[in-house]
Design an enzyme around this catalytic site. Sequence first.
Site, PDB file in Angstrom:
ATOM      1  CE1 TYR A 105      -4.038  -1.998   0.344  1.00 14.21           C
ATOM      2  CE2 TYR A 105      -2.696  -3.301   1.847  1.00 14.21           C
ATOM      3  CZ  TYR A 105      -3.823  -3.157   1.067  1.00 14.21           C
ATOM      4  OH  TYR A 105      -4.737  -4.181   1.021  1.00 14.21           O
ATOM      5  CG  HIS A 137      -5.620  -9.787  -7.384  1.00 18.79           C
ATOM      6  ND1 HIS A 137      -6.379  -9.176  -8.376  1.00 18.79           N
ATOM      7  CD2 HIS A 137      -4.633 -10.453  -8.030  1.00 18.79           C
ATOM      8  CE1 HIS A 137      -5.874  -9.472  -9.557  1.00 18.79           C
ATOM      9  NE2 HIS A 137      -4.806 -10.247  -9.374  1.00 18.79           N
ATOM     10  CD  GLU A 163      -2.629 -11.753 -11.570  1.00 20.40           C
ATOM     11  OE1 GLU A 163      -3.728 -11.225 -11.784  1.00 20.40           O
ATOM     12  OE2 GLU A 163      -1.706 -11.169 -10.941  1.00 20.40           O
TER      13      GLU A 163
END
Length: 184
Positions: A105, A137, A163
């Site tokens: 973040y 995500h 991914e």
Amino acid sequence: MTELLTDLVPSPVGRILIAVEEGRLVLVDFEGNDARIARLLRRRYGQWTFRPAPDPAGFSARFRAYLEGDLHALADLPVSTGGTAFQQTVWQTLRSIPAGQTVSYGELARRLGRPGAFRAVGAANGLNPISIALPCHRVIGADRSLTGFGGGLNRKAWLLQHERNASGQAEPSPDGDQPTLFGL
């Protein structure tokens, strides 16, 4: 009352609800997150109704392609998020995080030119109405842990692992290079 075209796309971690308005994706969430979905849509539209539609705007096919390993299938989908200018900036910036990679973040806040706004970035991330296509995500805690995902941490872990697998990236190392993915 706003009518949203909807479809459910099967995935290994539950069906994905997509909602489309005027050829733009307005909501992506997991079936069963009814309270979250209602809260997000009520905030944006007041009143709305769902109308099931097969593959609205071709978006269901794009989600199926993503789930089959085409990690770029969602990259340029037209979206309409609503939200504040700050939230919209956060949500669009999520698209700059490459598939299979993560940022904290704090790093996302730095990318926005607001290094002290990591909590505001986290709050905006939590209100992202278009999960997966605007890849919230891929944002993790400063300690590299998986945190905060409206679909649940097990789904977040699965999406990141999917991914990594599809992009041929190595497993995360145990030294904290990438978050531990709960054995997935």
